[in-house]
Design a protein around this motif. Structure first.
Motif, PDB file in Angstrom:
ATOM      1  N   LYS A 103      56.457  98.076 123.825  1.00  0.00           N
ATOM      2  CA  LYS A 103      57.864  97.677 123.744  1.00  0.00           C
ATOM      3  C   LYS A 103      58.748  98.907 123.858  1.00  0.00           C
ATOM      4  O   LYS A 103      58.296 100.034 123.644  1.00  0.00           O
ATOM      5  CB  LYS A 103      58.141  96.975 122.409  1.00  0.00           C
ATOM      6  CG  LYS A 103      57.404  95.662 122.307  1.00  0.00           C
ATOM      7  CD  LYS A 103      57.860  94.841 121.128  1.00  0.00           C
ATOM      8  CE  LYS A 103      57.087  93.528 121.126  1.00  0.00           C
ATOM      9  NZ  LYS A 103      57.360  92.680 120.008  1.00  0.00           N
ATOM     10  N   MET A 104      60.016  98.663 124.188  1.00  0.00           N
ATOM     11  CA  MET A 104      61.014  99.723 124.144  1.00  0.00           C
ATOM     12  C   MET A 104      61.573  99.759 122.732  1.00  0.00           C
ATOM     13  O   MET A 104      62.067  98.752 122.218  1.00  0.00           O
ATOM     14  CB  MET A 104      62.151  99.441 125.139  1.00  0.00           C
ATOM     15  CG  MET A 104      61.812  99.755 126.576  1.00  0.00           C
ATOM     16  SD  MET A 104      61.456 101.512 126.887  1.00  0.00           S
ATOM     17  CE  MET A 104      63.079 102.232 126.759  1.00  0.00           C
ATOM     18  N   HIS A 132      67.662 102.375 119.528  1.00  0.00           N
ATOM     19  CA  HIS A 132      68.741 102.258 118.550  1.00  0.00           C
ATOM     20  C   HIS A 132      69.463 100.945 118.839  1.00  0.00           C
ATOM     21  O   HIS A 132      69.673 100.601 119.999  1.00  0.00           O
ATOM     22  CB  HIS A 132      69.687 103.450 118.700  1.00  0.00           C
ATOM     23  CG  HIS A 132      70.716 103.515 117.615  1.00  0.00           C
ATOM     24  ND1 HIS A 132      71.744 102.607 117.516  1.00  0.00           N
ATOM     25  CD2 HIS A 132      70.866 104.374 116.579  1.00  0.00           C
ATOM     26  CE1 HIS A 132      72.490 102.911 116.463  1.00  0.00           C
ATOM     27  NE2 HIS A 132      71.971 103.972 115.874  1.00  0.00           N
ATOM     28  N   LYS A 133      69.858 100.237 117.771  1.00  0.00           N
ATOM     29  CA  LYS A 133      70.474  98.908 117.978  1.00  0.00           C
ATOM     30  C   LYS A 133      71.766  98.990 118.799  1.00  0.00           C
ATOM     31  O   LYS A 133      72.163  97.996 119.414  1.00  0.00           O
ATOM     32  CB  LYS A 133      70.716  98.215 116.643  1.00  0.00           C
ATOM     33  CG  LYS A 133      71.676  98.917 115.706  1.00  0.00           C
ATOM     34  CD  LYS A 133      71.817  98.119 114.421  1.00  0.00           C
ATOM     35  CE  LYS A 133      72.564  98.816 113.314  1.00  0.00           C
ATOM     36  NZ  LYS A 133      73.723  99.605 113.637  1.00  0.00           N
ATOM     37  N   ASP A 134      72.417 100.144 118.814  1.00  0.00           N
ATOM     38  CA  ASP A 134      73.660 100.287 119.576  1.00  0.00           C
ATOM     39  C   ASP A 134      73.436 100.856 120.979  1.00  0.00           C
ATOM     40  O   ASP A 134      74.396 101.141 121.693  1.00  0.00           O
ATOM     41  CB  ASP A 134      74.643 101.193 118.822  1.00  0.00           C
ATOM     42  CG  ASP A 134      75.045 100.583 117.489  1.00  0.00           C
ATOM     43  OD1 ASP A 134      75.040  99.329 117.380  1.00  0.00           O
ATOM     44  OD2 ASP A 134      75.360 101.345 116.555  1.00  0.00           O
ATOM     45  N   ASP A 135      72.180 101.058 121.367  1.00  0.00           N
ATOM     46  CA  ASP A 135      71.893 101.600 122.702  1.00  0.00           C
ATOM     47  C   ASP A 135      72.366 100.600 123.767  1.00  0.00           C
ATOM     48  O   ASP A 135      72.025  99.419 123.703  1.00  0.00           O
ATOM     49  CB  ASP A 135      70.381 101.848 122.835  1.00  0.00           C
ATOM     50  CG  ASP A 135      70.032 102.647 124.086  1.00  0.00           C
ATOM     51  OD1 ASP A 135      70.515 102.281 125.183  1.00  0.00           O
ATOM     52  OD2 ASP A 135      69.295 103.633 123.959  1.00  0.00           O
ATOM     53  N   LEU A 180      68.155  94.983 128.789  1.00  0.00           N
ATOM     54  CA  LEU A 180      66.720  94.670 128.679  1.00  0.00           C
ATOM     55  C   LEU A 180      66.500  93.258 128.145  1.00  0.00           C
ATOM     56  O   LEU A 180      65.609  92.547 128.600  1.00  0.00           O
ATOM     57  CB  LEU A 180      66.025  95.702 127.783  1.00  0.00           C
ATOM     58  CG  LEU A 180      65.850  97.089 128.395  1.00  0.00           C
ATOM     59  CD1 LEU A 180      65.283  98.061 127.365  1.00  0.00           C
ATOM     60  CD2 LEU A 180      64.944  97.040 129.611  1.00  0.00           C
ATOM     61  N   LYS A 181      67.336  92.868 127.180  1.00  0.00           N
ATOM     62  CA  LYS A 181      67.196  91.510 126.624  1.00  0.00           C
ATOM     63  C   LYS A 181      67.485  90.463 127.694  1.00  0.00           C
ATOM     64  O   LYS A 181      66.814  89.439 127.750  1.00  0.00           O
ATOM     65  CB  LYS A 181      68.132  91.338 125.425  1.00  0.00           C
ATOM     66  CG  LYS A 181      67.578  91.968 124.167  1.00  0.00           C
ATOM     67  CD  LYS A 181      68.393  91.590 122.942  1.00  0.00           C
ATOM     68  CE  LYS A 181      67.640  91.943 121.677  1.00  0.00           C
ATOM     69  NZ  LYS A 181      68.406  91.651 120.463  1.00  0.00           N
ATOM     70  N   ASP A 233      64.613  89.763 129.642  1.00  0.00           N
ATOM     71  CA  ASP A 233      63.483  89.279 128.842  1.00  0.00           C
ATOM     72  C   ASP A 233      62.444  90.361 128.564  1.00  0.00           C
ATOM     73  O   ASP A 233      61.251  90.066 128.418  1.00  0.00           O
ATOM     74  CB  ASP A 233      62.797  88.094 129.540  1.00  0.00           C
ATOM     75  CG  ASP A 233      62.999  86.813 128.751  1.00  0.00           C
ATOM     76  OD1 ASP A 233      63.518  86.896 127.622  1.00  0.00           O
ATOM     77  OD2 ASP A 233      62.631  85.743 129.263  1.00  0.00           O
ATOM     78  N   GLU A 234      62.889  91.609 128.551  1.00  0.00           N
ATOM     79  CA  GLU A 234      61.966  92.713 128.255  1.00  0.00           C
ATOM     80  C   GLU A 234      61.877  92.896 126.746  1.00  0.00           C
ATOM     81  O   GLU A 234      62.885  92.769 126.040  1.00  0.00           O
ATOM     82  CB  GLU A 234      62.469  94.011 128.917  1.00  0.00           C
ATOM     83  CG  GLU A 234      62.377  94.001 130.432  1.00  0.00           C
ATOM     84  CD  GLU A 234      60.949  93.942 130.946  1.00  0.00           C
ATOM     85  OE1 GLU A 234      60.021  94.296 130.205  1.00  0.00           O
ATOM     86  OE2 GLU A 234      60.774  93.510 132.097  1.00  0.00           O
ATOM     87  N   PRO A 235      60.672  93.191 126.231  1.00  0.00           N
ATOM     88  CA  PRO A 235      60.520  93.306 124.776  1.00  0.00           C
ATOM     89  C   PRO A 235      61.117  94.604 124.219  1.00  0.00           C
ATOM     90  O   PRO A 235      60.833  95.690 124.728  1.00  0.00           O
ATOM     91  CB  PRO A 235      59.004  93.271 124.571  1.00  0.00           C
ATOM     92  CG  PRO A 235      58.425  93.709 125.871  1.00  0.00           C
ATOM     93  CD  PRO A 235      59.404  93.358 126.949  1.00  0.00           C
TER      94      PRO A 235
END
Ligand code: ZN
Length: 135
Positions: free
Chosen positions: A69-70, A73-76, A82-83, A86-88
């Protein structure tokens, strides 16, 4: 004091924010994690903790949550992109450094009742970051 260590391997991608250097760009690591348990006592079999159980608990969690997975940071700004594809991803409140990954795995192992003393995350063959809890 007795001590046992289990070695676990997994792959992850990440990048660091507010950082000037090659790690500001997305890249990956083949990480090695050392799970170090510590206890003054052993069970009836004279074992601190069954290696197979340790592997199942910690590697199981790492395989489900972090492997391939990647870690971001939540603010990246990469996160929504990526979401959308559908990338994890696995999100951190901090930069996803080896230090942060070590603390995350430590907290997870501790929450499973393991007598964990230290987690070491080897980002390369020559560099690791560790998190050790208070005794
Ligand atoms: Zn890196």
């Amino acid at each position: 004091m007795y001590r046992v260590t289990k070695e676990i391997h997994f792959c992850y991608g990440h990048r660091l924010m507010n950082y000037n250097g090659p790690c500001m760009h997305p890249h990956g690591h083949n990480a090695k994690v050392d799970i170090e348990l510590e206890s003054e006592t052993l069970d009836k079999r004279h074992i601190l903790y069954e290696f197979g159980d340790l592997k199942e608990i910690v590697k199981g969690w790492i395989d489900r949550e972090l492997d391939h997975k990647m870690l971001l940071h939540k603010d990246d700004p990469l996160v929504p992109a990526l979401k959308k594809l559908d990338e994890p991803v696995y999100l951190f409140d901090t930069n996803p450094t080896a230090e942060a990954i070590a603390k995350l795995i430590y907290d997870q192992a501790k929450s499973q009742g393991l007598p964990v003393a230290e987690i070491r995350v080897w980002e390369t063959h020559t560099s690791f970051a560790a998190y050790r809890g208070k005794p």
